[in-house]
Scaffold this motif. Structure first.
Motif, PDB file in Angstrom:
ATOM      1  N   ILE A   1       0.808  -1.275  -0.022  1.00 58.48           N
ATOM      2  CA  ILE A   1       0.069   0.045   0.109  1.00 58.48           C
ATOM      3  C   ILE A   1       1.049   1.171  -0.144  1.00 58.48           C
ATOM      4  CG2 ILE A   1      -1.749   1.341   1.262  1.00 58.48           C
ATOM      5  CD1 ILE A   1      -2.688  -1.279   2.569  1.00 58.48           C
ATOM      6  N   VAL A   2       0.827   2.236  -1.026  1.00 58.53           N
ATOM      7  CA  VAL A   2       1.293   3.345  -1.205  1.00 58.53           C
ATOM      8  C   VAL A   2       0.351   4.516  -1.077  1.00 58.53           C
ATOM      9  CG1 VAL A   2       3.279   2.359  -2.311  1.00 58.53           C
ATOM     10  CG2 VAL A   2       1.126   3.252  -3.532  1.00 58.53           C
ATOM     11  N   GLU A   3       0.717   5.798  -1.177  1.00 58.66           N
ATOM     12  CA  GLU A   3      -0.311   6.915  -1.113  1.00 58.66           C
ATOM     13  C   GLU A   3      -0.724   7.253  -2.429  1.00 58.66           C
ATOM     14  OE1 GLU A   3       0.969  10.547   1.568  1.00 58.66           O
ATOM     15  OE2 GLU A   3       2.874   9.024   1.945  1.00 58.66           O
ATOM     16  N   GLY A   4       0.345   7.285  -3.474  1.00 58.99           N
ATOM     17  CA  GLY A   4      -0.232   7.993  -4.682  1.00 58.99           C
ATOM     18  C   GLY A   4       0.097   7.084  -6.060  1.00 58.99           C
ATOM     19  N   LYS A   5      -0.312   7.513  -6.964  1.00 58.03           N
ATOM     20  CA  LYS A   5      -0.202   6.765  -8.321  1.00 58.03           C
ATOM     21  C   LYS A   5       1.277   6.927  -8.719  1.00 58.03           C
ATOM     22  CE  LYS A   5      -1.531  10.445 -11.407  1.00 58.03           C
ATOM     23  NZ  LYS A   5      -2.376  10.712 -12.540  1.00 58.03           N
ATOM     24  N   ASN A   6       1.825   8.133  -8.327  1.00 54.60           N
ATOM     25  CA  ASN A   6       3.370   7.947  -8.740  1.00 54.60           C
ATOM     26  C   ASN A   6       4.071   7.275  -8.002  1.00 54.60           C
ATOM     27  OD1 ASN A   6       2.834   9.947 -10.638  1.00 54.60           O
ATOM     28  ND2 ASN A   6       3.019  11.838  -9.447  1.00 54.60           N
ATOM     29  N   ASP A   7       3.831   6.876  -6.711  1.00 56.92           N
ATOM     30  CA  ASP A   7       4.360   5.937  -6.102  1.00 56.92           C
ATOM     31  C   ASP A   7       4.391   4.345  -6.397  1.00 56.92           C
ATOM     32  OD1 ASP A   7       4.970   8.104  -4.208  1.00 56.92           O
ATOM     33  OD2 ASP A   7       3.270   7.511  -2.856  1.00 56.92           O
ATOM     34  N   ARG A   8       3.084   4.266  -6.960  1.00 62.65           N
ATOM     35  CA  ARG A   8       2.673   2.995  -7.715  1.00 62.65           C
ATOM     36  C   ARG A   8       3.308   2.780  -8.825  1.00 62.65           C
ATOM     37  NH1 ARG A   8      -3.294   1.743  -8.548  1.00 62.65           N
ATOM     38  NH2 ARG A   8      -3.138   3.478  -9.671  1.00 62.65           N
ATOM     39  N   ILE A   9       3.487   3.910  -9.753  1.00 61.61           N
ATOM     40  CA  ILE A   9       4.396   3.633 -11.033  1.00 61.61           C
ATOM     41  C   ILE A   9       5.617   3.281 -10.471  1.00 61.61           C
ATOM     42  CG2 ILE A   9       5.178   5.061 -12.851  1.00 61.61           C
ATOM     43  CD1 ILE A   9       2.467   6.275 -12.642  1.00 61.61           C
ATOM     44  N   LYS A  10       6.361   4.207  -9.630  1.00 57.56           N
ATOM     45  CA  LYS A  10       7.656   3.949  -9.323  1.00 57.56           C
ATOM     46  C   LYS A  10       8.146   2.547  -8.770  1.00 57.56           C
ATOM     47  CE  LYS A  10      11.853   5.535  -7.584  1.00 57.56           C
ATOM     48  NZ  LYS A  10      12.750   6.433  -8.457  1.00 57.56           N
ATOM     49  N   LEU A  11       7.146   1.891  -8.064  1.00 56.06           N
ATOM     50  CA  LEU A  11       7.327   0.470  -7.655  1.00 56.06           C
ATOM     51  C   LEU A  11       7.068  -0.566  -8.660  1.00 56.06           C
ATOM     52  CD1 LEU A  11       5.813   0.678  -3.838  1.00 56.06           C
ATOM     53  CD2 LEU A  11       8.144   0.590  -4.731  1.00 56.06           C
TER      54      LEU A  11
ATOM     55  N   GLU B   1       2.826 -10.453  -9.448  1.00 48.35           N
ATOM     56  CA  GLU B   1       2.894 -11.273  -8.333  1.00 48.35           C
ATOM     57  C   GLU B   1       2.999 -10.399  -6.925  1.00 48.35           C
ATOM     58  OE1 GLU B   1       4.064 -14.330  -7.891  1.00 48.35           O
ATOM     59  OE2 GLU B   1       4.345 -14.868  -9.989  1.00 48.35           O
ATOM     60  N   VAL B   2       2.939  -9.052  -7.308  1.00 49.78           N
ATOM     61  CA  VAL B   2       2.715  -8.065  -5.896  1.00 49.78           C
ATOM     62  C   VAL B   2       1.843  -7.004  -6.437  1.00 49.78           C
ATOM     63  CG1 VAL B   2       3.939  -6.468  -4.719  1.00 49.78           C
ATOM     64  CG2 VAL B   2       5.246  -8.524  -5.414  1.00 49.78           C
ATOM     65  N   ASN B   3       0.851  -6.815  -5.717  1.00 45.64           N
ATOM     66  CA  ASN B   3      -0.267  -6.056  -6.188  1.00 45.64           C
ATOM     67  C   ASN B   3      -0.193  -4.464  -5.198  1.00 45.64           C
ATOM     68  OD1 ASN B   3      -2.132  -7.657  -7.598  1.00 45.64           O
ATOM     69  ND2 ASN B   3      -2.224  -8.966  -5.745  1.00 45.64           N
ATOM     70  N   ILE B   4       0.055  -3.623  -5.892  1.00 47.14           N
ATOM     71  CA  ILE B   4       0.236  -2.126  -5.508  1.00 47.14           C
ATOM     72  C   ILE B   4      -0.987  -1.471  -5.376  1.00 47.14           C
ATOM     73  CG2 ILE B   4       1.852  -0.089  -5.798  1.00 47.14           C
ATOM     74  CD1 ILE B   4       3.562  -1.967  -7.341  1.00 47.14           C
TER      75      ILE B   4
ATOM     76  N   PHE C   1       4.299   1.022   2.353  1.00 49.40           N
ATOM     77  CA  PHE C   1       5.511   1.990   1.936  1.00 49.40           C
ATOM     78  C   PHE C   1       4.874   3.545   1.783  1.00 49.40           C
ATOM     79  CE2 PHE C   1       9.339   2.208  -1.036  1.00 49.40           C
ATOM     80  CZ  PHE C   1      10.080   2.664  -0.288  1.00 49.40           C
ATOM     81  N   LEU C   2       5.185   4.152   2.725  1.00 49.41           N
ATOM     82  CA  LEU C   2       4.391   5.487   2.759  1.00 49.41           C
ATOM     83  C   LEU C   2       5.570   6.581   2.804  1.00 49.41           C
ATOM     84  CD1 LEU C   2       1.519   4.332   5.068  1.00 49.41           C
ATOM     85  CD2 LEU C   2       1.559   5.233   2.604  1.00 49.41           C
ATOM     86  N   ASP C   3       5.317   7.633   2.560  1.00 50.59           N
ATOM     87  CA  ASP C   3       6.182   8.875   2.578  1.00 50.59           C
ATOM     88  C   ASP C   3       6.521   9.384   4.043  1.00 50.59           C
ATOM     89  OD1 ASP C   3       5.939   9.193  -0.202  1.00 50.59           O
ATOM     90  OD2 ASP C   3       4.748  10.841  -0.310  1.00 50.59           O
ATOM     91  N   ASN C   4       7.852   9.861   4.189  1.00 48.18           N
ATOM     92  CA  ASN C   4       8.147  10.229   5.627  1.00 48.18           C
ATOM     93  C   ASN C   4       7.764  11.641   5.871  1.00 48.18           C
ATOM     94  OD1 ASN C   4       9.575  10.050   8.045  1.00 48.18           O
ATOM     95  ND2 ASN C   4      11.674   9.775   7.102  1.00 48.18           N
TER      96      ASN C   4
ATOM     97  N   GLY D   1      10.106   9.993  -5.040  1.00 47.12           N
ATOM     98  CA  GLY D   1      11.566  10.719  -5.312  1.00 47.12           C
ATOM     99  C   GLY D   1      12.706   9.665  -4.719  1.00 47.12           C
ATOM    100  N   THR D   2      12.288   8.458  -4.225  1.00 49.12           N
ATOM    101  CA  THR D   2      13.398   7.856  -3.521  1.00 49.12           C
ATOM    102  C   THR D   2      14.170   7.003  -4.546  1.00 49.12           C
ATOM    103  OG1 THR D   2      12.022   7.397  -1.691  1.00 49.12           O
ATOM    104  CG2 THR D   2      13.707   5.748  -2.032  1.00 49.12           C
TER     105      THR D   2
END
Length: 116
Positions: free
Chosen positions: A6-16, A24-27, A54-57, A89-90
């Motif tokens: 689980i991430v916050e936004g679509k850009n996080d999902r795209i990055k992962l 195999e892994v659902n985001i 996996f969320l922003d700090n 941005g990581t």
């Protein structure tokens, strides 16, 4: 057994998604907000399967992590460093290290080594 991150936004999902085998892994995304309906939807999607957070700090990411920690008490927590512009941005190398730390080596799409 399906795995969910689980991430916050679509850009996080795209990055992962560039670093993981998507079959195999659902985001899943919170889209920065959580209400009762969204939490219920996430619970239904995840069920009893493995979940990682996996969320922003930042303030928003810590707030969302706190809520999700209660909903998914057995979740594995992945962290990005302060100073990075969120998950999106990581640097890939840092994300890969976090995925390895979480035991997801079998699902990582490692970039080819530099040929220099």
């Amino acid at each position: 057994m399906p795995i969910y991150i689980i991430v916050e936004g679509k850009n996080d999902r795209i990055k992962l998604s560039h670093l993981l085998q998507e079959d195999e892994v659902n985001i899943l995304c919170t889209f920065g907000t959580l209400n009762a309906t969204k939490l219920e939807t996430l619970q239904e999607q995840v069920g009893e399967d493995e979940v990682l957070l996996f969320l922003d700090n930042d303030t928003s990411g810590r707030r969302i992590r706190g809520i999700l920690r209660e909903v998914f008490p057995d979740a594995i927590h992945m962290y990005t460093r302060k100073g990075y512009a969120g998950v999106e941005g990581t640097p890939d190398e840092y994300i890969i290290a976090q995925l390895e730390k979480a035991g997801l080596e079998a699902y990582i799409l490692y970039p080819p080594p530099d040929l220099i």
